[in-house]
Each structure stands twice: as structure tokens, then as C-alpha cells.
Design an enzyme around this catalytic site. Structure first.
Site, PDB file in Angstrom:
ATOM      1  N   TRP A   1       0.810  -1.212   0.000  1.00  0.00           N
ATOM      2  CA  TRP A   1       0.000   0.000   0.000  1.00  0.00           C
ATOM      3  C   TRP A   1       0.848   1.269   0.000  1.00  0.00           C
ATOM      4  CZ3 TRP A   1      -0.022   3.305   4.382  1.00  0.00           C
ATOM      5  CH2 TRP A   1       0.706   2.812   5.484  1.00  0.00           C
ATOM      6  N   ASP A   2       2.150   1.164   0.283  1.00  0.00           N
ATOM      7  CA  ASP A   2       2.986   2.359   0.309  1.00  0.00           C
ATOM      8  C   ASP A   2       3.301   2.877  -1.094  1.00  0.00           C
ATOM      9  OD1 ASP A   2       4.185  -0.118   0.426  1.00  0.00           O
ATOM     10  OD2 ASP A   2       6.028   0.556   1.335  1.00  0.00           O
TER      11      ASP A   2
ATOM     12  N   GLU B   1       0.529  -1.974  12.808  1.00  0.00           N
ATOM     13  CA  GLU B   1       0.809  -3.412  12.743  1.00  0.00           C
ATOM     14  C   GLU B   1       1.276  -4.035  14.064  1.00  0.00           C
ATOM     15  OE1 GLU B   1       1.786  -4.174   8.049  1.00  0.00           O
ATOM     16  OE2 GLU B   1       3.482  -3.976   9.433  1.00  0.00           O
TER      17      GLU B   1
ATOM     18  N   LYS C   1       4.703   0.618  15.873  1.00  0.00           N
ATOM     19  CA  LYS C   1       5.781   0.363  14.917  1.00  0.00           C
ATOM     20  C   LYS C   1       6.070   1.571  14.026  1.00  0.00           C
ATOM     21  CE  LYS C   1       6.603  -2.530  10.811  1.00  0.00           C
ATOM     22  NZ  LYS C   1       5.953  -3.480   9.879  1.00  0.00           N
ATOM     23  N   GLN C   2       5.030   2.302  13.651  1.00  0.00           N
ATOM     24  CA  GLN C   2       5.158   3.393  12.686  1.00  0.00           C
ATOM     25  C   GLN C   2       3.952   4.320  12.839  1.00  0.00           C
ATOM     26  OE1 GLN C   2       4.673   0.230   9.563  1.00  0.00           O
ATOM     27  NE2 GLN C   2       3.756   1.899   8.427  1.00  0.00           N
TER      28      GLN C   2
END
Length: 764
Positions: free
Chosen positions: A356-357, A484, A596-597
Site C-alpha cells: 500500500w505504500d 501493525e 511500529k510506525q
């Protein structure tokens, strides 16, 4: 950030250079000095072979092997099949021996090792002096390139200079289909046809399950190649020759290689062979000098358009240019059937799939540097729409559920919580459609492709969502957000926010196309079989979407219950426990408020114009200390948002991490391949972060800021296919200038200004 740079490369604005061999970093260097040209890529493994740590790799975009997933326990909805970008023919296969000693830098004595790539040339060069047990000293220079102008062409040049002797060197040059796919330790290729009797050496390999084929032909050129003897062994097809070297006199050999791939398994081998042979005929007259000249001209032209200049900081200048260099090697829109894999064509990790990035991170770079490439990226999603719709049906949903990871449009993720729960992927595709049309004005694309995607995405989100029994709000239960580290959560704020946007875009463009192009509107209504009640349903879902906003604090709760999770101090986690994704028991990842992000913070970046600095500040203060940055996608977004808030020291540190992630191997995993999609985040870091560009409003807007470590920086972007806006930021002023058009209306620091061909100066 608790990250350590593993630096062993020289700092230079244009050149990546390794002085002296670092055997403990050999696989890292194989990734860093990898080459690609969108069609194919090759890791910088030693063509002569190496007994030390090495991952030899040669890859072709879209060429994969496939099979069925084998689950210990399988539930309905699990992905049925897997695909992986298969390691392919080693067309640089080289074997050398002198005085009965085979060249292997893991075994022989050598000195003066140097390896480098000049990003203005796109040629990798490696040199050293080999000393045999008898004292003979031979200087070798290996050069290679993958043509950016002719994507099916690869070139190699080997230069020999006997420093203290005259004598013979035995040489074998060939192609090898007996390569290993390292993640599975298999050798997937069989040779179905070969011809070693012609002037060129040709072979074609096939992988069993997908039936994909690769044709490889090479031709040797040089003063002493005429008598080269044909040689075959298993899956190696080669030429043997002996070079007679005279002391102090240089001699070189060139290899011209032409590669052709075919995905259609129904074509017979003879047809594919003929196509490869025809392609070889187009390039066989090429020589090294001509190929290098064309390569340098290509990069000179490209850098004149896409370069970013940082003054006073060679370290970051090198990092940002390196990111752009690999973005363009990986993808530049030459073939609309290709996409951007997370590792590009530099390694096997992540199996060569698209995530998806592509839309959230890569698309902006291409939108402002290569509009045709940007359109091709989005068109890829239209071409793979049937696979997304099929995936939705597998999950008993309607519309299009775009896959978490894919090569051919079908979901191949075998980790159910990612493949089934990360439903924000479809919203990323919708975002890409909206952003492309919003910035390009390409209404024809919206009418012929984009609207169909938006309808099917909205249809999916309507069927996947539910209504809260107590809240009466619409939302999504049992999902996983971009973070995630929290699975099977309810009402992830990012997912809800982007689903609402997806509804709104579908509704907006349905009305717009209906008003402006009735025939196109009717065609898409008939194709999608859109019912009259669906748009009103989407409107209701959007209007009642659960936002997860805590109105007292102004902080968006990442998902239901996140605020009540046990807290863990990121900075107090011992270094030996990183990365926690690999070092912690899997269940521990989901039990704390560690992320995580960026998750919530990501929509603050994507739609910055919709949020005030105060809103951003509150959410940044809460979520940034909880982020482990174990995703390469994380640092750039944090840098961009920190720059917006004037937190320049923090913004600079995150930017350095983003731009030099692979060069300095911050995550200790560059050996697996480069973080190509996050490299686009580094470009955004400069343009959206320090340039302060915002693109979600009605006009381009800029809020430039200069890091204290830089004396100035500049970049330029295409605002149309012809008009280029150049931006230069200095300590006390920002300078805007337009080329290719007479006038452009933008905003600077929130005020409307008009940019013309004459430089406009704005005080910082």
C-alpha cells in the site's frame, strides 16, 4: 531515536564509494551497489564468485514463481497461493584463474580494493590487485551497467593489467540458470533451449509453476575473444578463453548481454526464443563506450529535472540523491504493467511484491517528477481491479478489497492478520486515484478508470463496516491499522478516517462526472451496476463514521482501548531487544502502547491542511514517544511533522535517518535489499518537510524552513507537464521561480502569491 549508524562508506555528494574491502558488510554492499533499470535488477555480488557471505541476485520485474500456500490449519479467507520474484539467470557469470589459483576474494591475497558508483553515470566499478602465491600481481577492474535507455541491455567490462609479469589468464564467461532462490533454498530454473555454437551464447530458462521464461544472450568483444570455446555444464552456458597478458599493458574484454522475459505460459518456447533473438539483433552492435555515453546522457538529463541540492551538508546531500537514484532505477514508468516493490529489484526479502505504500509514499515523487509514471502506477490498480474484487468475494464482501501484498493483482499474504485485517489498503488506492487527479487535473483518467475504482472501493467499505450497537456510529471491527503492532482491534482511527475519505471521493466524482461527461457516467454506472440507493448509503456511512477523537484532549485514540493499554517506555527498552518485531515473543507486540510506525500521525501528514498546528502538536506529543520506528516508513513522516511544528533539531535527526537508512544500515537489514519505497519518503522529507509543501488544498502551499545544519537547499517540481516550479530556501528568505509557464498561484505561509518567470522572494 535509539538508532546507530553503521558507517563504512565515503561521504561524497555524488559518489557512493567503499575504500578497502569490508567482508563483514559484503551483503550490505551487494544491496547498496545494486543496479536496476525497471525491467531488471542485479545485486552487486562478485561476478567471479565469492566464498564469503553473499546473496547473488538477478531479478526481472514481474517474473515470479508461484504455488499453493500450505497452512497447518487453514480457515476460510486465507490466501490460496503465493508468488515470489524469482532469482533469475546470472548473466555476469565469470570465472578467472592465474597460476592455477581461482579468483575468490574470500580465499586469495589482494590489495587496493575499491568499489564505487557515480550517480551521474550509473556504472558500478570495482578494482583491486590480485597477488598469487608465486608473487604475480594482476590489477583487475570490473565495470557493469544496466542501460536506462535500453532496458533489455546489460553490459560488463573487465580490464586486466599484469603489473610484474607476462603470461596467461584462464577465463570463463557465461550465463547460469542454476541460481538459488535464497529464501527457500531452491533452484527453480530449468534450461529449455540453448545455442552455444553461434557467435553469441544463448539460453532460455523456465520456472515450473508459473511457466515464466527468461531468454539470455551474450556476446564477447575484445582483441583476444575470437577463439573463445563453447562450454556448457548443467545450467551454465559459457565461453572459455585464455588471455595472453604482457607486463604493463592493459587489456579489456566486454560482454554485451540481452535479456528478454515472457510471462505468458501459453506461448510455445520457439515463439519466445524468436522474440528474444529479435531483441538481441537490435542491440548486438552496441559496445561499452556507446552504452556508457548513453547512460551518462540519460542521467545528466534526469538530474537536471529531479535533483535536490543541499548546501553545507554533504552527508545528507549524498543520502537524498542516493534515494532518488534508486527510485528512478526501480521505476520510471517505462512499462505500465510494472509497479514498485518494497525492495525494488535489489533483494528477495518481501518477495518482490507491491504494498500500500506505493500510493501513500511513492506516488507523490512521481506526480511531481514524471506524470506519465504516476498515471501508470494508478493504472496498474485499475488493471488489477478484477483481482481486488475477487479477493472481496473470498472474504464475503462486495466491491474491491485490494491485496496487502501482490505481484499480479491477487492476494498472496500468508499472514492472516495482515492479509485479512489491514483493510486500509483499498483506501490507499482510492487516495492514489484522488491525489493523481487532484494534482494533474486528468479528468479523462477519472472518467475511464478512476471512478470505477472509487465505486468499488466505497462498495467494499460499505459492506465491510458495521454499526455500533450502543454508539450508533459506523466503523470497522476486527482490523489492523498501519501500525501493525495491534491486531484485531476495533475502529482503528486511520482506517476509519481513510474509509470516510473513500466514501466522500466516490460521491464527489460521481456527481462531477455525471455533470461534465454524461456518457462516461452512464458507462461506469452500467459497468459497475451501481444501484440508486448505494450513494445514499455511502453518504450515511460517511456522515456517521466513528472518528475516535477525544474531544477533551484533541487526541485521536488509535483504536478502541488504546489509551488504556499498559505503557512501556521506548527509550528504556535495552538495545539488545531491538528489533522487537524479531526479538520479542509475538504476542508481546500487541500488549502495550508501543507502535511500529505512524498510524494516527499518518493522516495528519496526508491531509495536513485539515488540521491546525495545535491539533498536530497534541497528537505528535502523545504518539511520537510511543513509536519504535521499526518500519522504514516511519522516520520521514515524523520529520515532516516535526518541521511543520518548528521542532527543527528533531526534524533534522529524523531526516538524516530517512535519507541514509540504507547507506548507514540503521536497521541492520540493508543486506536483505534496499528500502526503496521508504526512499520516496526521504524525498517527501525534503519537499513536504523542510519545503513545507502541502498538496491537499485547493492550491499548492509552502511553509519552508531551513535546518540550522544547512546553509541553503533547493528543489524543483513539475506542477504541469510543462511548468516547473523551482524553490530555493536560504536562512532569511525563500525564492520561487516558474519555468515553462507565465504564472502560477500558490500560497506561502498561508498567504496567496503569484509566481512568474521572475524570481519571487519571500521572507522566512
Amino acid at each position: 531515536m535509539a538508532k546507530t549508524a553503521n558507517r563504512y562508506l565515503e561521504i561524497d555528494p555524488w559518489v557512493i564509494e567503499e575504500k578497502g574491502f569490508h567482508p563483514g558488510r559484503s551483503e550490505v554492499s551487494e544491496s547498496i551497489f545494486a543496479l536496476a533499470n525497471e525491467f531488471m535488477g542485479v545485486r552487486a555480488s562478485f561476478e567471479e564468485g565469492f566464498s564469503g557471505e553473499s546473496v547473488q541476485g538477478s531479478y526481472f520485474n514481474g517474473i515470479y514463481e508461484c504455488g499453493e500456500h500450505h497452512y497447518a490449519t487453514k480457515f476460510k479467507g486465507f490466501a490460496e497461493r503465493w508468488t515470489y520474484m524469482v532469482n533469475s539467470v546470472d548473466w555476469l557469470y565469470t570465472r578467472l584463474s592465474l597460476d592455477g589459483e581461482a579468483l575468490d576474494l574470500g580465499q586469495v591475497k589482494f590489495s587496493d580494493f575499491n568499489r564505487k558508483v557515480d550517480m551521474r553515470r550509473g556504472v558500478v566499478e570495482r578494482s583491486f590487485i590480485w597477488e598469487t602465491p608465486s608473487g604475480k600481481r594482476l590489477k583487475l577492474v570490473f565495470e557493469r551497467l544496466l542501460s536506462m535507455k535500453h532496458p533489455h541491455l546489460g553490459m560488463q567490462r573487465i580490464a586486466f593489467e599484469a603489473l610484474n609479469f607476462s603470461g596467461d589468464v584462464a577465463l570463463v564467461l557465461g550465463s547460469d540458470f542454476g541460481v538459488t532462490y535464497h529464501l527457500r533454498e531452491t533452484q527453480p530454473w530449468s534450461v529449455v533451449k540453448r545455442d552455444c555454437e553461434s557467435a553469441a551464447t544463448m539460453a532460455m530458462g523456465r520456472v515450473a509453476s508459473s511457466g515464466h521464461r527468461v531468454y539470455c544472450a551474450f556476446l564477447l568483444k575484445g582483441d583476444q575473444v575470437a577463439g573463445a570455446e563453447a562450454f556448457t555444464e548443467d545450467r551454465v552456458n559459457a565461453r572459455k578463453l585464455t588471455l595472453s597478458l604482457a607486463e604493463g599493458k592493459a587489456l579489456s574484454i566486454e560482454r554485451l548481454a540481452v535479456l528478454h522475459s515472457e510471462k505468458d505460459a501459453s506461448l510455445d518456447d520457439a515463439t519466445v526464443w524468436s522474440a528474444g533473438l529479435e531483441r538481441f539483433g537490435k542491440y548486438k552492435e552496441m559496445d561499452w563506450a556507446q552504452a556508457v555515453q548513453e547512460q551518462e546522457a540519460y542521467w545528466q538529463d534526469v538530474w537536471s529535472h529531479v535533483d535536490v541540492v543541499i548546501e553545507g551538508d554533504d552527508e545528507n546531500q549524498q543520502g537524498f540523491r542516493y534515494c532518488i537514484f534508486h527510485l528512478l532505477q526501480t521505476y520510471h514508468g517505462a512499462n505500465p504493467r510494472f509497479n514498485v516493490g518494497a525492495k525494488g529489484l535489489t533483494g528477495e526479502h518481501y518477495w518482490g511484491v507491491t504494498w500500500w505504500d506505493t500510493e501513500t509514499y511513492c506516488l507523490p515523487f512521481y506526480l511531481f517528477n514524471n506524470r506519465e509514471a504516476a498515471r501508470n502506477l494508478i493504472s496498474y490498480r485499475h488493471r488489477t481491479l478484477p483481482g481486488a474484487m475477487g479477493r472481496a468475494q473470498q472474504l464475503q464482501q462486495n466491491g474491491a478489497r485490494y491485496p496487502m501484498c501482490t505481484i499480479d493483482g491477487e492476494e498472496v499474504c500468508d499472514v492472516w492478520q495482515h492479509g485479512d485485517l489491514e483493510i486500509h489498503v483499498s483506501a490507499a488506492v482510492a487516495y492514489g486515484v484522488w491525489k493523481y487527479v487532484h494534482l494533474s487535473g486528468d479528468k479523462e483518467f477519472m472518467r475511464t478508470q478512476g471512478l470505477e475504482i472509487l465505486i468499488q472501493v466505497a462498495r467494499f467499505y460499505a459492506s465491510r463496516g458495521s454499526w455500533g450497537a450502543r454508539s450508533g456510529k459506523f466503523g470497522y471491527w476486527g482490523v489492523m491499522g498501519p501500525d501493525e503492532m495491534h491486531t484485531m482491534v476495533n475502529n482503528n482511527a486511520y482506517t476509519n478516517f481513510m474509509a470516510k475519505k473513500s466514501f466522500d471521493w466516490a460521491l464527489r466524482y460521481l456527481e462531477e462526472v455525471k455533470a461534465e461527461a454524461p456518457d462516461a457516467y452512464q458507462a461506469v454506472i452500467e459497468k459497475t451496476q451501481l444501484t440508486p440507493d448505494e450513494p445514499s448509503q455511502w453518504q450515511k456511512c460517511s456522515a456517521n463514521m466513528e472518528s475516535m477523537l477525544d474531544k477533551e484532549t484533541g487526541i485521536y485514540e488509535q483504536h478502541e482501548g488504546f489509551f488504556n493499554l499498559p505503557h512501556i517506555e521506548y527509550n528504556e527498552i535495552p538495545d539488545e531487544q531491538f528489533p522487537v518485531l524479531k526479538k520479542w515473543p509475538y504476542i508481546d507486540l500487541f500488549r502495550y502502547d508501543l507502535i511500529k510506525q505512524p498510524d494516527v500521525l499518518l493522516f495528519f501528514f496526508l491531509f495536513g491542511s485539515e488540521f491546525s498546528d495545535d491539533e498536530l502538536r497534541a497528537n505528535m506529543a502523545y504518539y511520537e514517544p510511543r513509536c519504535s520506528h521499526e518500519s522504514s516508513l516511519s522516520p520521514a513522516i515524523h520529520s515532516i511533522l516535526a518541521a511543520r511544528l518548528g521542532q527543527m533539531d528533531k526534524a533534522y535527526e529524523y531526516a538524516r535517518y530517512a535519507s541514509r537508512l540504507d547507506l548507514d544500515d540503521y536497521n541492520n537489514n540493508t543486506s536483505e535489499g534496499l528500502h526503496v519505497t521508504s526512499m520516496s519518503g526521504a524525498w517527501m522529507n525534503l519537499v513536504y518537510g523542510f519545503g513545507g509543501m502541502r498538496t491537499d488544498g485547493s492550491k499548492l502551499a509552502f511553509f519552508p524552513r531551513l535546518p540550522a545544519e544547512w546553509t541553503a537547499f533547493s528543489f524543483q517540481i513539475y506542477v504541469t507537464d510543462e511548468a516547473i516550479l523551482s524553490v530555493r530556501v536560504e536562512p532569511k528568505q525563500a525564492i520561487f521561480e516558474l519555468k515553462g509557464a507565465d504564472e502560477l498561484e500558490i500560497e506561502v505561509y498561508g498567504k496567496p502569491v503569484s509566481v512568474t518567470r521572475e524570481a519571487l522572494t519571500v521572507k522566512i
